[in-house]
Design a protein around this motif. Structure first.
Motif, PDB file in Angstrom:
ATOM      1  N   THR A   1      -1.202  77.935  34.214  1.00 55.52           N
ATOM      2  CA  THR A   1      -0.675  78.174  35.280  1.00 55.52           C
ATOM      3  C   THR A   1      -0.877  79.761  35.617  1.00 55.52           C
ATOM      4  N   MET A   2      -1.411  81.121  34.775  1.00 60.32           N
ATOM      5  CA  MET A   2      -1.549  81.923  35.255  1.00 60.32           C
ATOM      6  C   MET A   2      -2.396  82.178  36.399  1.00 60.32           C
ATOM      7  N   TYR A   3      -3.184  81.386  36.383  1.00 64.38           N
ATOM      8  CA  TYR A   3      -4.614  81.310  36.604  1.00 64.38           C
ATOM      9  C   TYR A   3      -4.346  80.812  38.066  1.00 64.38           C
ATOM     10  N   THR A   4      -3.438  80.375  38.776  1.00 66.93           N
ATOM     11  CA  THR A   4      -3.482  80.328  40.082  1.00 66.93           C
ATOM     12  C   THR A   4      -3.314  81.307  41.121  1.00 66.93           C
ATOM     13  N   GLY A   5      -2.597  82.785  40.375  1.00 58.98           N
ATOM     14  CA  GLY A   5      -2.190  82.988  40.354  1.00 58.98           C
ATOM     15  C   GLY A   5      -3.238  84.411  40.770  1.00 58.98           C
ATOM     16  N   VAL A   6      -4.218  84.176  39.536  1.00 60.28           N
ATOM     17  CA  VAL A   6      -5.760  84.846  40.135  1.00 60.28           C
ATOM     18  C   VAL A   6      -6.696  84.590  41.236  1.00 60.28           C
ATOM     19  N   ALA A   7      -6.041  83.741  41.045  1.00 55.26           N
ATOM     20  CA  ALA A   7      -7.233  82.180  41.884  1.00 55.26           C
ATOM     21  C   ALA A   7      -6.643  83.279  43.564  1.00 55.26           C
ATOM     22  N   VAL A   8      -5.974  83.001  43.981  1.00 62.19           N
ATOM     23  CA  VAL A   8      -4.580  83.416  44.521  1.00 62.19           C
ATOM     24  C   VAL A   8      -5.355  85.085  44.877  1.00 62.19           C
ATOM     25  N   ASN A   9      -5.627  86.452  44.028  1.00 66.62           N
ATOM     26  CA  ASN A   9      -5.353  87.461  44.305  1.00 66.62           C
ATOM     27  C   ASN A   9      -6.667  87.453  44.506  1.00 66.62           C
ATOM     28  N   THR A  10      -7.666  87.084  44.297  1.00 67.59           N
ATOM     29  CA  THR A  10      -9.227  87.193  44.020  1.00 67.59           C
ATOM     30  C   THR A  10      -9.173  86.438  45.595  1.00 67.59           C
ATOM     31  N   ASP A  11      -9.440  85.571  46.461  1.00 67.68           N
ATOM     32  CA  ASP A  11      -9.203  85.506  47.827  1.00 67.68           C
ATOM     33  C   ASP A  11      -8.648  86.014  48.499  1.00 67.68           C
ATOM     34  N   ILE A  12      -7.336  86.876  48.729  1.00 72.04           N
ATOM     35  CA  ILE A  12      -7.049  87.939  49.216  1.00 72.04           C
ATOM     36  C   ILE A  12      -8.123  89.038  49.083  1.00 72.04           C
ATOM     37  N   ASP A  13      -8.437  89.497  48.057  1.00 70.57           N
ATOM     38  CA  ASP A  13      -9.510  90.150  47.503  1.00 70.57           C
ATOM     39  C   ASP A  13     -10.315  90.229  48.816  1.00 70.57           C
ATOM     40  N   LYS A  14     -11.301  89.302  48.547  1.00 71.05           N
ATOM     41  CA  LYS A  14     -12.539  88.739  49.312  1.00 71.05           C
ATOM     42  C   LYS A  14     -12.758  89.071  51.424  1.00 71.05           C
ATOM     43  N   GLY A  15     -10.999  88.741  51.550  1.00 75.49           N
ATOM     44  CA  GLY A  15     -10.589  88.446  52.981  1.00 75.49           C
ATOM     45  C   GLY A  15     -10.682  86.901  53.408  1.00 75.49           C
ATOM     46  N   VAL A  16     -10.358  85.937  52.048  1.00 75.12           N
ATOM     47  CA  VAL A  16     -10.345  84.840  52.821  1.00 75.12           C
ATOM     48  C   VAL A  16      -9.487  84.433  53.513  1.00 75.12           C
ATOM     49  N   PHE A  17      -8.010  85.269  52.767  1.00 74.79           N
ATOM     50  CA  PHE A  17      -6.825  84.645  53.806  1.00 74.79           C
ATOM     51  C   PHE A  17      -6.896  84.639  54.883  1.00 74.79           C
ATOM     52  N   ASP A  18      -7.291  86.127  55.359  1.00 78.99           N
ATOM     53  CA  ASP A  18      -7.458  86.430  56.614  1.00 78.99           C
ATOM     54  C   ASP A  18      -7.623  85.363  57.546  1.00 78.99           C
ATOM     55  N   ARG A  19      -8.603  84.836  57.429  1.00 75.49           N
ATOM     56  CA  ARG A  19      -9.253  83.178  57.980  1.00 75.49           C
ATOM     57  C   ARG A  19      -8.032  82.316  58.467  1.00 75.49           C
ATOM     58  N   PHE A  20      -7.495  81.658  56.489  1.00 72.88           N
ATOM     59  CA  PHE A  20      -7.068  81.279  57.007  1.00 72.88           C
ATOM     60  C   PHE A  20      -5.576  81.043  57.607  1.00 72.88           C
ATOM     61  N   ARG A  21      -5.033  82.190  58.281  1.00 73.04           N
ATOM     62  CA  ARG A  21      -3.717  82.191  58.568  1.00 73.04           C
ATOM     63  C   ARG A  21      -3.850  82.501  60.142  1.00 73.04           C
ATOM     64  N   THR A  22      -4.445  81.996  60.212  1.00 66.56           N
ATOM     65  CA  THR A  22      -5.362  82.198  61.721  1.00 66.56           C
ATOM     66  C   THR A  22      -5.924  80.685  62.386  1.00 66.56           C
ATOM     67  N   LEU A  23      -6.199  80.063  61.171  1.00 68.47           N
ATOM     68  CA  LEU A  23      -6.009  78.521  61.154  1.00 68.47           C
ATOM     69  C   LEU A  23      -4.548  77.647  61.852  1.00 68.47           C
ATOM     70  N   PRO A  24      -4.685  76.228  62.687  1.00 66.95           N
ATOM     71  CA  PRO A  24      -3.607  75.776  63.258  1.00 66.95           C
ATOM     72  C   PRO A  24      -3.108  74.869  62.252  1.00 66.95           C
ATOM     73  N   ILE A  25      -2.969  75.311  61.299  1.00 65.68           N
ATOM     74  CA  ILE A  25      -2.905  74.280  60.591  1.00 65.68           C
ATOM     75  C   ILE A  25      -1.139  74.452  59.597  1.00 65.68           C
ATOM     76  N   TRP A  26      -0.499  73.774  58.778  1.00 66.04           N
ATOM     77  CA  TRP A  26       0.456  74.370  58.459  1.00 66.04           C
ATOM     78  C   TRP A  26       0.591  75.360  57.276  1.00 66.04           C
ATOM     79  N   ARG A  27       1.452  76.290  57.452  1.00 67.07           N
ATOM     80  CA  ARG A  27       1.566  77.619  57.381  1.00 67.07           C
ATOM     81  C   ARG A  27       1.284  77.717  55.597  1.00 67.07           C
ATOM     82  N   PRO A  28       2.361  76.710  54.993  1.00 66.01           N
ATOM     83  CA  PRO A  28       1.949  76.741  53.675  1.00 66.01           C
ATOM     84  C   PRO A  28       1.435  75.654  53.344  1.00 66.01           C
ATOM     85  N   ALA A  29       0.416  75.458  53.572  1.00 64.81           N
ATOM     86  CA  ALA A  29      -0.888  74.905  52.886  1.00 64.81           C
ATOM     87  C   ALA A  29      -2.059  75.066  51.951  1.00 64.81           C
TER      88      ALA A  29
END
Length: 284
Positions: A105-133
């Motif tokens: 289960t710990m690899y979930t946190g690793v994947a999240v951290n990797t996407d944050i480091d790449k800046g992917v989450f900045d794009r996710f947060r601008t999308l008109p979707i349910w925030r926790p998606a």
């Protein structure tokens, strides 16, 4: 009428273009409906699966690692603790199944951290979707990985002599309970993935939490053989309750107390770490 300019393909000279026409080309028809929470989460879950397609090495922890764990612990401890590897695998396989799924289960946190480091989450947060998606999608994708790891371990166990008294119904019930707990447990690592700066830090903190919880449990031995002070910790560990519940279901029993504790721990973990994770996500 307000106009914009465009170049004609032959002469290269600017040609007037009506702004209304240009807007009509860019925004044609009605705005598409906003996706539902489930649709958005499922899309992010599918994204997690596509990442495995491009990097199949990510499946090592749910294929090769479970096989190593079952073989190593069964043949290492089976003769010494139970006098027979066949008898020991009946006890230890459900426990190792719980241990292995909880550890990955710990690899979930690793994947999240990797996407944050790449800046992917900045794009996710601008999308008109349910925030926790985005977060829920990661966890839904990992549910398939948990199911795959369970199938690999149970198949190997059957080859080694594991015979669940509860049949297919008991096995499926045990795996379903384990996946529910693992889904809730994964929210801890999504929180760490948002809090910590590097994936190595996420891995290090995860190991510090997971190893005591999994090894100080009833995965390998009966807690009655342990010192009294250690039994107090082991008997109240969430991993112990889940392992006992999964073991009982696969044996054809109905350990109501352990099932209730497992579901209670799942609800508590989700209630505590879910909101904390989303608060960090919104502020990240």
């Amino acid at each position: 009428m307000t106009t914009a300019t465009a170049r004609e393909p032959k002469t290269g000279e600017p040609a007037p273009v009506a702004t209304e026409t240009l807007a009509g080309l860019l925004v044609a028809g009605e705005r598409p409906p906003r996706p539902s929470a489930w649709s958005a989460s499922a899309t992010f879950g599918w994204r997690a699966m596509l990442k495995i397609k491009h990097v199949p090495e990510q499946l090592f922890d749910v294929t090769v690692f479970p096989i190593m764990m079952v073989l190593m612990f069964t043949y290492l401890f089976g003769g010494a603790l139970a006098g027979s590897t066949t008898e020991y695998v009946q006890f230890v396989l459900p426990g190792i199944l719980v241990m292995n799924i909880v550890m990955i289960t710990m690899y979930t946190g690793v994947a999240v951290n990797t996407d944050i480091d790449k800046g992917v989450f900045d794009r996710f947060r601008t999308l008109p979707i349910w925030r926790p998606a985005a977060m829920v999608g990661y966890l839904l994708g990992d549910v398939l990985r948990y199911a795959l790891a369970s199938a690999v371990m149970l198949t190997l166990g059957l080859v080694m002599g594991f015979r669940p008294g509860g049949g297919i119904t008991g096995v499926l019930a045990g795996v379903a309970l384990l996946i529910v707990f693992s889904f809730a447990f994964s929210w801890i690592w999504t929180m760490f993935g948002l809090m910590l700066r590097t994936e190595k830090s996420v891995m290090g903190v995860s190991m510090m939490v997971i190893f005591p919880l999994t090894f100080l449990s009833n995965v390998f031995v009966d807690p009655s053989t342990m010192p009294g002070w250690l039994q107090a910790f082991v008997n109240n560990s969430p991993v112990t309750h889940v392992a006992s519940a999964v073991r009982g279901l696969m044996e054809g029993e109905w350990p109501a107390a352990d099932i209730a504790w497992s579901l209670g721990w799942s609800a508590a973990l989700l209630a505590v770490f879910g909101p904390v994770t989303m608060r960090l996500y919104n502020r990240k």
